[in-house]
Each structure stands twice: as C-alpha cells, then as structure tokens.
Design a protein around this motif. Structure first.
Motif, PDB file in Angstrom:
ATOM      1  N   ASP A  76       0.830  -1.202   0.000  1.00 15.28           N
ATOM      2  CA  ASP A  76       0.000   0.000   0.000  1.00 15.28           C
ATOM      3  C   ASP A  76       0.870   1.260   0.000  1.00 15.28           C
ATOM      4  OD1 ASP A  76      -2.607   1.135  -0.042  1.00 15.28           O
ATOM      5  OD2 ASP A  76      -2.317   1.733   2.058  1.00 15.28           O
ATOM      6  N   LYS A  77       1.961   1.221   0.767  1.00 19.98           N
ATOM      7  CA  LYS A  77       2.879   2.373   0.805  1.00 19.98           C
ATOM      8  C   LYS A  77       3.493   2.611  -0.572  1.00 19.98           C
ATOM      9  CE  LYS A  77       7.025   4.076   3.097  1.00 19.98           C
ATOM     10  NZ  LYS A  77       8.105   3.771   4.041  1.00 19.98           N
ATOM     11  N   ARG A  78       3.916   1.541  -1.242  1.00 14.43           N
ATOM     12  CA  ARG A  78       4.515   1.662  -2.567  1.00 14.43           C
ATOM     13  C   ARG A  78       3.498   2.211  -3.568  1.00 14.43           C
ATOM     14  NH1 ARG A  78       4.142  -0.852  -7.104  1.00 14.43           N
ATOM     15  NH2 ARG A  78       3.046  -2.655  -6.277  1.00 14.43           N
ATOM     16  N   LEU A  79       2.267   1.704  -3.501  1.00 16.67           N
ATOM     17  CA  LEU A  79       1.225   2.174  -4.414  1.00 16.67           C
ATOM     18  C   LEU A  79       0.937   3.656  -4.201  1.00 16.67           C
ATOM     19  CD1 LEU A  79      -1.235  -0.867  -4.229  1.00 16.67           C
ATOM     20  CD2 LEU A  79       0.251  -0.253  -6.148  1.00 16.67           C
ATOM     21  N   THR A  80       0.886   4.071  -2.957  1.00 11.28           N
ATOM     22  CA  THR A  80       0.629   5.477  -2.635  1.00 11.28           C
ATOM     23  C   THR A  80       1.763   6.370  -3.133  1.00 11.28           C
ATOM     24  OG1 THR A  80      -0.608   4.812  -0.669  1.00 11.28           O
ATOM     25  CG2 THR A  80       0.147   7.095  -0.760  1.00 11.28           C
ATOM     26  N   THR A  81       2.998   5.931  -2.926  1.00 15.47           N
ATOM     27  CA  THR A  81       4.160   6.699  -3.366  1.00 15.47           C
ATOM     28  C   THR A  81       4.180   6.827  -4.887  1.00 15.47           C
ATOM     29  OG1 THR A  81       5.434   5.932  -1.464  1.00 15.47           O
ATOM     30  CG2 THR A  81       6.683   6.819  -3.321  1.00 15.47           C
ATOM     31  N   GLU A  82       3.956   5.718  -5.577  1.00 18.31           N
ATOM     32  CA  GLU A  82       3.959   5.755  -7.049  1.00 18.31           C
ATOM     33  C   GLU A  82       2.847   6.642  -7.585  1.00 18.31           C
ATOM     34  OE1 GLU A  82       4.181   1.999  -9.105  1.00 18.31           O
ATOM     35  OE2 GLU A  82       5.636   1.220  -7.670  1.00 18.31           O
ATOM     36  N   THR A  83       1.679   6.570  -6.960  1.00 19.10           N
ATOM     37  CA  THR A  83       0.553   7.408  -7.388  1.00 19.10           C
ATOM     38  C   THR A  83       0.895   8.885  -7.204  1.00 19.10           C
ATOM     39  OG1 THR A  83      -1.034   5.683  -6.799  1.00 19.10           O
ATOM     40  CG2 THR A  83      -1.897   7.909  -7.027  1.00 19.10           C
ATOM     41  N   SER A  84       1.499   9.211  -6.068  1.00 17.87           N
ATOM     42  CA  SER A  84       1.881  10.600  -5.791  1.00 17.87           C
ATOM     43  C   SER A  84       2.902  11.099  -6.816  1.00 17.87           C
ATOM     44  CB  SER A  84       2.455  10.691  -4.381  1.00 17.87           C
ATOM     45  OG  SER A  84       2.927  11.979  -4.131  1.00 17.87           O
ATOM     46  N   GLU A  85       3.892  10.271  -7.128  1.00 18.96           N
ATOM     47  CA  GLU A  85       4.910  10.655  -8.108  1.00 18.96           C
ATOM     48  C   GLU A  85       4.288  10.862  -9.490  1.00 18.96           C
ATOM     49  OE1 GLU A  85       7.748   7.482  -7.845  1.00 18.96           O
ATOM     50  OE2 GLU A  85       8.610   8.236  -5.978  1.00 18.96           O
ATOM     51  N   VAL A  90       2.192  14.334 -13.921  1.00 18.71           N
ATOM     52  CA  VAL A  90       1.074  14.827 -14.732  1.00 18.71           C
ATOM     53  C   VAL A  90       0.937  16.340 -14.571  1.00 18.71           C
ATOM     54  CG1 VAL A  90      -1.448  14.805 -14.976  1.00 18.71           C
ATOM     55  CG2 VAL A  90      -0.198  12.652 -14.816  1.00 18.71           C
ATOM     56  N   GLU A  91       1.108  16.818 -13.346  1.00 19.62           N
ATOM     57  CA  GLU A  91       1.017  18.260 -13.099  1.00 19.62           C
ATOM     58  C   GLU A  91       2.115  19.004 -13.872  1.00 19.62           C
ATOM     59  OE1 GLU A  91       1.825  21.118  -9.310  1.00 19.62           O
ATOM     60  OE2 GLU A  91       0.502  19.398  -8.958  1.00 19.62           O
ATOM     61  N   ASN A  92       3.332  18.475 -13.827  1.00 18.93           N
ATOM     62  CA  ASN A  92       4.443  19.105 -14.559  1.00 18.93           C
ATOM     63  C   ASN A  92       4.226  19.043 -16.073  1.00 18.93           C
ATOM     64  OD1 ASN A  92       5.765  19.763 -12.188  1.00 18.93           O
ATOM     65  ND2 ASN A  92       6.984  17.896 -12.170  1.00 18.93           N
ATOM     66  N   LEU A  93       3.708  17.931 -16.549  1.00 21.26           N
ATOM     67  CA  LEU A  93       3.410  17.813 -17.980  1.00 21.26           C
ATOM     68  C   LEU A  93       2.304  18.787 -18.379  1.00 21.26           C
ATOM     69  CD1 LEU A  93       3.628  13.952 -18.484  1.00 21.26           C
ATOM     70  CD2 LEU A  93       5.115  15.676 -19.524  1.00 21.26           C
ATOM     71  N   GLY A  94       1.350  19.015 -17.484  1.00 25.56           N
ATOM     72  CA  GLY A  94       0.297  19.989 -17.746  1.00 25.56           C
ATOM     73  C   GLY A  94       0.862  21.393 -17.918  1.00 25.56           C
ATOM     74  N   LYS A  95       1.847  21.731 -17.086  1.00 23.19           N
ATOM     75  CA  LYS A  95       2.505  23.042 -17.210  1.00 23.19           C
ATOM     76  C   LYS A  95       3.254  23.135 -18.540  1.00 23.19           C
ATOM     77  CE  LYS A  95       3.114  23.611 -12.232  1.00 23.19           C
ATOM     78  NZ  LYS A  95       4.084  23.597 -11.118  1.00 23.19           N
ATOM     79  N   LYS A  96       3.936  22.045 -18.893  1.00 25.53           N
ATOM     80  CA  LYS A  96       4.672  22.030 -20.157  1.00 25.53           C
ATOM     81  C   LYS A  96       3.707  22.154 -21.328  1.00 25.53           C
ATOM     82  CE  LYS A  96       8.073  19.295 -22.705  1.00 25.53           C
ATOM     83  NZ  LYS A  96       8.909  18.074 -22.694  1.00 25.53           N
ATOM     84  N   LEU A  97       2.565  21.477 -21.232  1.00 25.76           N
ATOM     85  CA  LEU A  97       1.553  21.540 -22.282  1.00 25.76           C
ATOM     86  C   LEU A  97       1.041  22.969 -22.444  1.00 25.76           C
ATOM     87  CD1 LEU A  97      -0.243  20.054 -24.320  1.00 25.76           C
ATOM     88  CD2 LEU A  97      -1.851  19.641 -22.457  1.00 25.76           C
ATOM     89  N   LEU A  98       0.778  23.633 -21.348  1.00 26.41           N
ATOM     90  CA  LEU A  98       0.309  25.027 -21.400  1.00 26.41           C
ATOM     91  C   LEU A  98       1.346  25.920 -22.087  1.00 26.41           C
ATOM     92  CD1 LEU A  98      -1.833  27.119 -20.594  1.00 26.41           C
ATOM     93  CD2 LEU A  98      -0.617  27.373 -18.427  1.00 26.41           C
ATOM     94  N   TYR A  99       2.613  25.733 -21.742  1.00 28.15           N
ATOM     95  CA  TYR A  99       3.690  26.507 -22.362  1.00 28.15           C
ATOM     96  C   TYR A  99       3.729  26.251 -23.871  1.00 28.15           C
ATOM     97  CZ  TYR A  99       8.380  27.743 -23.899  1.00 28.15           C
ATOM     98  OH  TYR A  99       9.436  28.260 -24.602  1.00 28.15           O
ATOM     99  N   LEU A 100       3.665  24.982 -24.261  1.00 24.60           N
ATOM    100  CA  LEU A 100       3.735  24.640 -25.685  1.00 24.60           C
ATOM    101  C   LEU A 100       2.526  25.170 -26.451  1.00 24.60           C
ATOM    102  CD1 LEU A 100       5.067  20.988 -25.377  1.00 24.60           C
ATOM    103  CD2 LEU A 100       6.305  22.964 -26.296  1.00 24.60           C
ATOM    104  N   GLU A 101       1.348  25.091 -25.846  1.00 23.58           N
ATOM    105  CA  GLU A 101       0.152  25.615 -26.510  1.00 23.58           C
ATOM    106  C   GLU A 101       0.257  27.127 -26.690  1.00 23.58           C
ATOM    107  OE1 GLU A 101      -2.898  24.033 -23.954  1.00 23.58           O
ATOM    108  OE2 GLU A 101      -3.216  22.301 -25.278  1.00 23.58           O
ATOM    109  N   THR A 102       0.810  27.811 -25.694  1.00 23.87           N
ATOM    110  CA  THR A 102       1.002  29.257 -25.800  1.00 23.87           C
ATOM    111  C   THR A 102       2.012  29.583 -26.896  1.00 23.87           C
ATOM    112  OG1 THR A 102       0.523  29.506 -23.443  1.00 23.87           O
ATOM    113  CG2 THR A 102       1.650  31.341 -24.526  1.00 23.87           C
TER     114      THR A 102
END
Length: 121
Positions: A76-85, A90-102
């Motif tokens: 459960d700890k491993r699953l939680t850690t992997e999900t968080s990472e 995804v959040e960082n890729l979202g920022k990159k996507l916004l930059y590229l779209e701009t």
C-alpha cells in the motif's frame, strides 16, 4: 519601411517551423499525460483491491518472472508513493503543455500579423 521579401520568407519559415515543432511536442505531451493517468488509475484500482483484503492475507508482487511476498502495508505504501509521483509528473506535464500551446498560438498569431501587414514593417 518595408521588409525585404527574402527576409520576410525566412522569418515566416522560422516561425512556421517553431509552430510545427510546438504542435508535435503538444501531441507527445498529451500522449504522456494520458499514459500517466492510466497508470494512476491502475494503481488506484490495485490499492482499492488491496485495502479490502484482511491484514493477514499473503500478498505477492511480481518481480521479473517470479513473485515475492510483500506485507500489505508495504504494498500500500509503494502504491501510494507511485501514485503521488505520477500525479506530480502529470502536473508538470500539464505546465509544459500550457507553455507549448502558448508558444504554438503565439507563432500562429505572428504569422497572421506578418500576412495581414503585407510585409510592411
């Protein structure tokens, strides 16, 4: 003052290249986001299944071609850690996507401005 045709063509070509590269990177980032979101969903489903098991249930994780016993708490700890990472990714890729779209949008606007001004500087 007018911009020479050759310089104008070169400028438009550079901006067009930038727009094409941005569009290709946008597609790649969207694909990466989709893959990571699927991984998150799989981890969440696995975590919800593991959480329904009694605490004394033996749980085995695949390692290569074999399975190794792991306590439920560690799984459960491993699953939680992997999900968080993955959520951070995804959040960082979202920022990159916004930059590229701009970048793509700005490139297109610059090309439109050049054509609308008729090459007049």
């Amino acid at each position: 003052m007018s911009i020479p045709n050759e310089a104008l063509q070169k400028l438009v070509q550079e901006i067009e290249t930038q727009a094409i590269q941005a569009q290709q990177q946008i597609n790649t980032v969207k694909s990466q986001i989709g893959l990571k979101q699927r991984e998150i969903r799989m981890l969440q489903l696995t975590s919800s299944e593991v959480s329904t098991l009694p605490s004394d249930t033996p749980v085995y994780e695949g390692v290569g071609k074999m399975f190794v016993f792991s306590p439920i708490a560690e799984v459960d700890k491993r699953l939680t850690t992997e999900t968080s990472e993955l959520k951070t990714d995804v959040e960082n890729l979202g920022k990159k996507l916004l930059y590229l779209e701009t970048t793509h949008k700005n490139s297109r606007e610059h090309i439109d401005q050049i054509f609308n001004s008729g090459g007049r500087g």
